[in-house]
Write an enzyme that holds these catalytic residues in place. Structure first.
Site, short mmCIF file in Angstrom:
data_model
loop_
_atom_site.label_atom_id
_atom_site.label_comp_id
_atom_site.label_asym_id
_atom_site.label_seq_id
_atom_site.Cartn_x
_atom_site.Cartn_y
_atom_site.Cartn_z
N SER A 112 0.81 -1.24 -0.06
CA SER A 112 -0.09 0.08 -0.13
C SER A 112 0.66 1.16 0.01
CB SER A 112 -0.72 -0.03 1.26
OG SER A 112 -1.55 1.38 1.59
N SER A 113 0.56 2.36 -0.65
CA SER A 113 1.13 3.48 -0.78
C SER A 113 1.29 4.18 0.89
CB SER A 113 0.55 4.54 -1.74
OG SER A 113 -0.82 4.96 -1.03
N CYS A 114 0.51 3.64 1.78
CA CYS A 114 0.62 4.41 3.10
C CYS A 114 1.97 3.62 3.66
CB CYS A 114 -0.54 3.80 4.06
SG CYS A 114 -0.83 2.07 4.23
N TYR A 141 -1.93 -0.56 9.89
CA TYR A 141 -2.11 -1.09 8.73
C TYR A 141 -0.93 -0.99 7.93
CZ TYR A 141 -3.85 -1.98 3.97
OH TYR A 141 -4.29 -2.28 2.91
N LYS A 145 1.72 -4.15 6.53
CA LYS A 145 2.02 -4.15 5.18
C LYS A 145 3.46 -4.04 4.89
CE LYS A 145 -1.82 -4.62 2.96
NZ LYS A 145 -2.00 -5.85 2.02
N HIS A 184 -13.19 3.98 1.37
CA HIS A 184 -11.94 4.74 0.99
C HIS A 184 -12.70 6.04 0.41
CE1 HIS A 184 -9.22 1.23 1.50
NE2 HIS A 184 -8.71 2.20 2.20
#
Length: 312
Positions: A112-114, A141, A145, A184
């Site tokens: 994920s980009s987070c 989260y 990841k 989202h």
């Protein structure tokens, strides 16, 4: 003598009911070269190590697409950080280890980009991972990841597996999650504007200043990119998958208002969090390999809203 011998690949699609899983499902169901394995959560709980291990021992898939996980928007991450880190850690650990133990050679893991630091330079390069502090609102989260990516990478180094991690931009599309508390930004805004139009509401309130920048990838393009990468040899990971530009939440809001055909006023509530100020992936590596997305944001939003109208 058999002239038309076809090799059948057994593929376990974990998380087949979600946004990414459904997109893969639409592509693979008609492919006669794939023996597709799927289990609903009531049949296989990916949080239970013993159940996952038994499943892999019995099914012995050749390939795993790990699209399962606990996901949600800013508020869900803020309210349930323990649940997000715990469940995603368990899912990654159980599936990746059981895939290795059962002899599965290939696994596709979705980051994920987070995962990138909050203050990461833009656009975010794969080499920027683990270079700074994470965005606090979704830290749990993101940590899970990151751990899943490193677990897959460690198995590759130690055991010679072919477990690949891709990092997509913010995904949207048909079969997205439109639930009240876990959606989202795109499904949340589509639903909000839709009901504001239906109810004749004169204004719609949007969280934050609208200034945060995000990158939105249509889920069909993600599947195309993953299929493309599978045809490439010696691809290092992880690999960013995104589009050529970022979009502010304000720009997105007005675009969605147009798609829904809502004519009321928009108010941005600056008392609510924006999340990370910017999220744009550097896709130079994938660009050099020769892949580009094909669905514009406007077209993708139209397709997503059309699906919403037909299913909600």
């Amino acid at each position: 003598m058999i002239n038309n011998f076809q090799i059948i690949e057994r593929v376990f699609l974990a998380g087949h009911s979600g946004l990414v899983g459904q997109a893969f499902l639409r592509r693979m169901e008609s492919d006669s070269s794939i023996d597709l394995i799927r289990r609903s959560s009531d049949k296989l709980d990916l949080l239970e190590q013993a159940s996952v291990r038994k499943f892999f021992e019995e099914e012995s898939p050749d390939r795993v697409i790990l699209a399962a996980g606990r996901v949600g928007g800013i508020q869900a991450n803020v309210d349930f950080p323990g649940r997000f880190i715990y469940e995603n850690l368990l899912i990654s650990a159980n599936v990746i280890h059981s895939a290795f133990s059962s002899g599965t050679r290939k696994l596709l893991y979705f980051g994920s980009s987070c995962m990138f630091p909050r203050s990461c330079g833009q656009p975010m390069r794969e080499s920027d991972l683990l270079s700074g502090f994470l965005e606090p609102t979704n830290e749990g989260y993101a940590l899970a990841k990151l751990a899943g990516w490193k677990l897959a990478e460690s198995y590759n180094r130690q055991y010679g597996t072919e477990f690949r991690t891709v990092i997509p931009a913010n995904l949207y599309g048909p079969c997205d999650n439109f639930s009240e508390n876990n959606s989202h930004v795109i499904p949340a805004l589509l639903k909000k504007f839709h009901f504001a139009k239906e109810n004749g509401d004169p204004t719609v309130s949007i969280w934050g200043s609208g200034e945060a920048q995000r990158e939105f990838l249509y889920v069909g393009d993600l599947i195309d990119a993953c299929i493309f990468l599978d045809s490439c040899s010696d691809v290092a990971g992880p690999v960013n998958i995104g589009v050529s530009q970022s979009t502010s939440i304000k720009e997105l809001t007005f675009l969605i208002r147009e798609v829904v055909d809502y004519h009321g006023e928009i108010k941005f509530d600056r008392s609510k969090p924006d999340g990370a100020p910017a999220r744009k992936l550097d896709t130079a590596y994938l660009d050099r390999l020769g892949w580009q997305p094909s669905v514009t944001l406007a077209d993708g939003l139209g397709k997503t809203y059309e699906w919403f109208l037909g299913n909600h």
